[in-house]
Design an enzyme around this catalytic site. Structure first.
Site, PDB file in Angstrom:
ATOM      1  N   ARG A 136      29.640  46.150  41.506  1.00  0.00           N
ATOM      2  CA  ARG A 136      29.089  44.875  41.019  1.00  0.00           C
ATOM      3  C   ARG A 136      28.546  44.056  42.168  1.00  0.00           C
ATOM      4  O   ARG A 136      29.055  44.147  43.282  1.00  0.00           O
ATOM      5  CB  ARG A 136      30.185  44.054  40.322  1.00  0.00           C
ATOM      6  CG  ARG A 136      30.807  44.732  39.153  1.00  0.00           C
ATOM      7  CD  ARG A 136      29.866  44.746  37.989  1.00  0.00           C
ATOM      8  NE  ARG A 136      30.449  45.434  36.855  1.00  0.00           N
ATOM      9  CZ  ARG A 136      29.785  45.691  35.742  1.00  0.00           C
ATOM     10  NH1 ARG A 136      28.524  45.337  35.619  1.00  0.00           N
ATOM     11  NH2 ARG A 136      30.367  46.315  34.758  1.00  0.00           N
TER      12      ARG A 136
ATOM     13  N   ARG B 155      28.507  35.941  33.759  1.00  0.00           N
ATOM     14  CA  ARG B 155      28.602  36.470  35.128  1.00  0.00           C
ATOM     15  C   ARG B 155      29.131  35.409  36.090  1.00  0.00           C
ATOM     16  O   ARG B 155      29.926  35.694  36.983  1.00  0.00           O
ATOM     17  CB  ARG B 155      27.220  36.939  35.630  1.00  0.00           C
ATOM     18  CG  ARG B 155      26.878  38.288  35.121  1.00  0.00           C
ATOM     19  CD  ARG B 155      25.497  38.740  35.553  1.00  0.00           C
ATOM     20  NE  ARG B 155      25.200  39.953  34.838  1.00  0.00           N
ATOM     21  CZ  ARG B 155      25.585  41.168  35.224  1.00  0.00           C
ATOM     22  NH1 ARG B 155      26.233  41.327  36.350  1.00  0.00           N
ATOM     23  NH2 ARG B 155      25.307  42.221  34.491  1.00  0.00           N
TER      24      ARG B 155
ATOM     25  N   ASN C 212      31.282  45.848  52.813  1.00  0.00           N
ATOM     26  CA  ASN C 212      30.972  46.824  51.756  1.00  0.00           C
ATOM     27  C   ASN C 212      30.641  48.163  52.407  1.00  0.00           C
ATOM     28  O   ASN C 212      30.079  48.213  53.500  1.00  0.00           O
ATOM     29  CB  ASN C 212      29.746  46.333  50.973  1.00  0.00           C
ATOM     30  CG  ASN C 212      29.324  47.300  49.886  1.00  0.00           C
ATOM     31  OD1 ASN C 212      30.137  47.772  49.097  1.00  0.00           O
ATOM     32  ND2 ASN C 212      28.030  47.603  49.845  1.00  0.00           N
ATOM     33  N   THR C 213      30.997  49.234  51.714  1.00  0.00           N
ATOM     34  CA  THR C 213      30.558  50.547  52.168  1.00  0.00           C
ATOM     35  C   THR C 213      29.530  51.078  51.178  1.00  0.00           C
ATOM     36  O   THR C 213      29.683  50.942  49.962  1.00  0.00           O
ATOM     37  CB  THR C 213      31.748  51.512  52.352  1.00  0.00           C
ATOM     38  OG1 THR C 213      31.235  52.788  52.716  1.00  0.00           O
ATOM     39  CG2 THR C 213      32.607  51.643  51.119  1.00  0.00           C
ATOM     40  N   HIS C 214      28.448  51.662  51.721  1.00  0.00           N
ATOM     41  CA  HIS C 214      27.316  52.081  50.893  1.00  0.00           C
ATOM     42  C   HIS C 214      26.916  53.514  51.257  1.00  0.00           C
ATOM     43  O   HIS C 214      26.821  53.846  52.447  1.00  0.00           O
ATOM     44  CB  HIS C 214      26.142  51.124  51.134  1.00  0.00           C
ATOM     45  CG  HIS C 214      24.970  51.429  50.258  1.00  0.00           C
ATOM     46  ND1 HIS C 214      24.927  51.094  48.914  1.00  0.00           N
ATOM     47  CD2 HIS C 214      23.812  52.065  50.535  1.00  0.00           C
ATOM     48  CE1 HIS C 214      23.784  51.517  48.406  1.00  0.00           C
ATOM     49  NE2 HIS C 214      23.089  52.110  49.354  1.00  0.00           N
TER      50      HIS C 214
ATOM     51  N   ALA D  41      24.441  37.370  50.009  1.00  0.00           N
ATOM     52  CA  ALA D  41      24.156  37.160  48.585  1.00  0.00           C
ATOM     53  C   ALA D  41      23.116  38.145  48.034  1.00  0.00           C
ATOM     54  O   ALA D  41      22.847  38.153  46.833  1.00  0.00           O
ATOM     55  CB  ALA D  41      23.720  35.717  48.355  1.00  0.00           C
ATOM     56  N   GLY D  42      22.537  38.990  48.878  1.00  0.00           N
ATOM     57  CA  GLY D  42      21.548  39.960  48.401  1.00  0.00           C
ATOM     58  C   GLY D  42      22.202  41.261  47.963  1.00  0.00           C
ATOM     59  O   GLY D  42      23.435  41.392  47.966  1.00  0.00           O
TER      60      GLY D  42
ATOM     61  N   LEU E 161      28.315  40.668  44.050  1.00  0.00           N
ATOM     62  CA  LEU E 161      29.129  39.451  44.199  1.00  0.00           C
ATOM     63  C   LEU E 161      28.171  38.279  44.433  1.00  0.00           C
ATOM     64  O   LEU E 161      27.246  38.371  45.241  1.00  0.00           O
ATOM     65  CB  LEU E 161      30.090  39.621  45.373  1.00  0.00           C
ATOM     66  CG  LEU E 161      31.095  40.778  45.182  1.00  0.00           C
ATOM     67  CD1 LEU E 161      31.773  41.135  46.499  1.00  0.00           C
ATOM     68  CD2 LEU E 161      32.120  40.412  44.111  1.00  0.00           C
TER      69      LEU E 161
HETATM   70  C1  GAR Z   1      31.285  55.434  47.679  1.00  0.00           C
HETATM   71  O1  GAR Z   1      30.413  56.457  48.067  1.00  0.00           O
HETATM   72  C2  GAR Z   1      30.634  54.076  47.880  1.00  0.00           C
HETATM   73  O2  GAR Z   1      29.815  53.991  49.004  1.00  0.00           O
HETATM   74  C3  GAR Z   1      29.820  53.955  46.635  1.00  0.00           C
HETATM   75  O3  GAR Z   1      30.674  54.416  45.622  1.00  0.00           O
HETATM   76  C4  GAR Z   1      31.499  55.446  46.166  1.00  0.00           C
HETATM   77  C5  GAR Z   1      32.926  55.140  45.792  1.00  0.00           C
HETATM   78  O4  GAR Z   1      33.766  56.228  46.016  1.00  0.00           O
HETATM   79  N1  GAR Z   1      29.374  52.614  46.440  1.00  0.00           N
HETATM   80  C6  GAR Z   1      28.163  52.294  46.012  1.00  0.00           C
HETATM   81  O5  GAR Z   1      27.347  53.102  45.637  1.00  0.00           O
HETATM   82  C7  GAR Z   1      27.892  50.807  45.980  1.00  0.00           C
HETATM   83  N2  GAR Z   1      26.471  50.564  45.832  1.00  0.00           N
HETATM   84  P1  GAR Z   1      35.347  56.077  45.868  1.00  0.00           P
HETATM   85  O6  GAR Z   1      35.631  55.322  44.562  1.00  0.00           O
HETATM   86  O7  GAR Z   1      35.854  57.485  45.829  1.00  0.00           O
HETATM   87  O8  GAR Z   1      35.840  55.304  47.068  1.00  0.00           O
END
Ligand code: GAR
Length: 199
Positions: free
Chosen positions: A93, A67, A109-111, A144-145, A95
């Site tokens: 993943r 990793r 990041n988008t969550h 880092a979390g 980082l």
């Molecule tokens: C999105 O909903 C994003 O927030 C999520 O994966 C999806 C990707 O969609 N990410 C996570 O869950 C990260 N923990 P996409 O590939 O169609 O953009």
């Protein structure tokens, strides 16, 4: 603003960024798209748009040492494209702190949940299981979390009585794509100040 986007899946958030740039709505350039999943949908979307791509797969059950090496290789690939911002858009993943130090530019990041609720890889499933009536999406800066960095913006999405993970995730993703582009525009225009992380 030079952006490197990291993806692991279908890449619909990446597509929203590509489309906003092409429409002149986002003063930025996607200089490269990287993935840990070879030939995933996001990589195909980048190739169709003529954007350079790179793939750094992480073997299943990788050791701590592997990793560490993977984070270094990923940072090397990112840095070759001299980004001013790295966007994790469906990159599944974690980082490392070393990666964040090596790239030395902000990472966002988008969550698919309203952090700090439901961090991790199964946010939509976990929100449904908890029975919440409102969930949503969060765009935040990466530290880092795991999904813990400073929150930049959020949007709420109602959970409908008949929702399953797929229907709810699809509605969250349509909010998410708008929110991500809005945040990137605000960052590009200097309306949002990002933190120097880590340290
Ligand atoms: C999105 O909903 C994003 O927030 C999520 O994966 C999806 C990707 O969609 N990410 C996570 O869950 C990260 N923990 P996409 O590939 O169609 O953009």
């Amino acid at each position: 603003m030079r952006i490197v986007v990291l993806v692991s899946g279908s890449g619909s958030n990446l597509q929203a960024i590509i489309d906003a740039v092409a429409a002149g709505k986002l003063p930025a350039q996607v200089v490269a798209v990287g993935s840990d999943v070879p030939a995933c949908g996001g990589i195909e979307r980048a190739q169709r748009a003529g954007i350079p791509t790179f793939e750094v797969p992480l073997p299943r059950g990788a050791s701590a040492e592997e990793r560490t090496r993977w984070n270094t290789q990923l940072a090397d690939q990112v840095l070759r494209h001299e980004p001013e911002l790295v966007v994790s858009a469906g990159f599944m993943r974690i980082l490392s702190e070393q990666f964040l130090q090596d790239v030395a530019v902000p990472v966002i990041n988008t969550h698919p949940a309203l952090l700090p609720s439901f961090p991790g890889a199964h946010a939509v499933r976990d929100a449904l299981a908890a029975g919440v009536k409102i969930t949503g999406c969060t765009v935040h800066q990466v530290d880092a979390g795991v999904d813990t960095g400073p929150i930049i913006a959020q949007a709420a999405v109602h959970v409908e009585p008949n929702d399953d993970v797929a229907t709810l995730h699809e509605r969250i993703k349509s909010s998410e794509r708008r929110l991500l582009v809005e945040v990137l525009k605000a960052v590009a225009e200097g309306a949002v100040r990002l933190h120097q992380l880590p340290g």
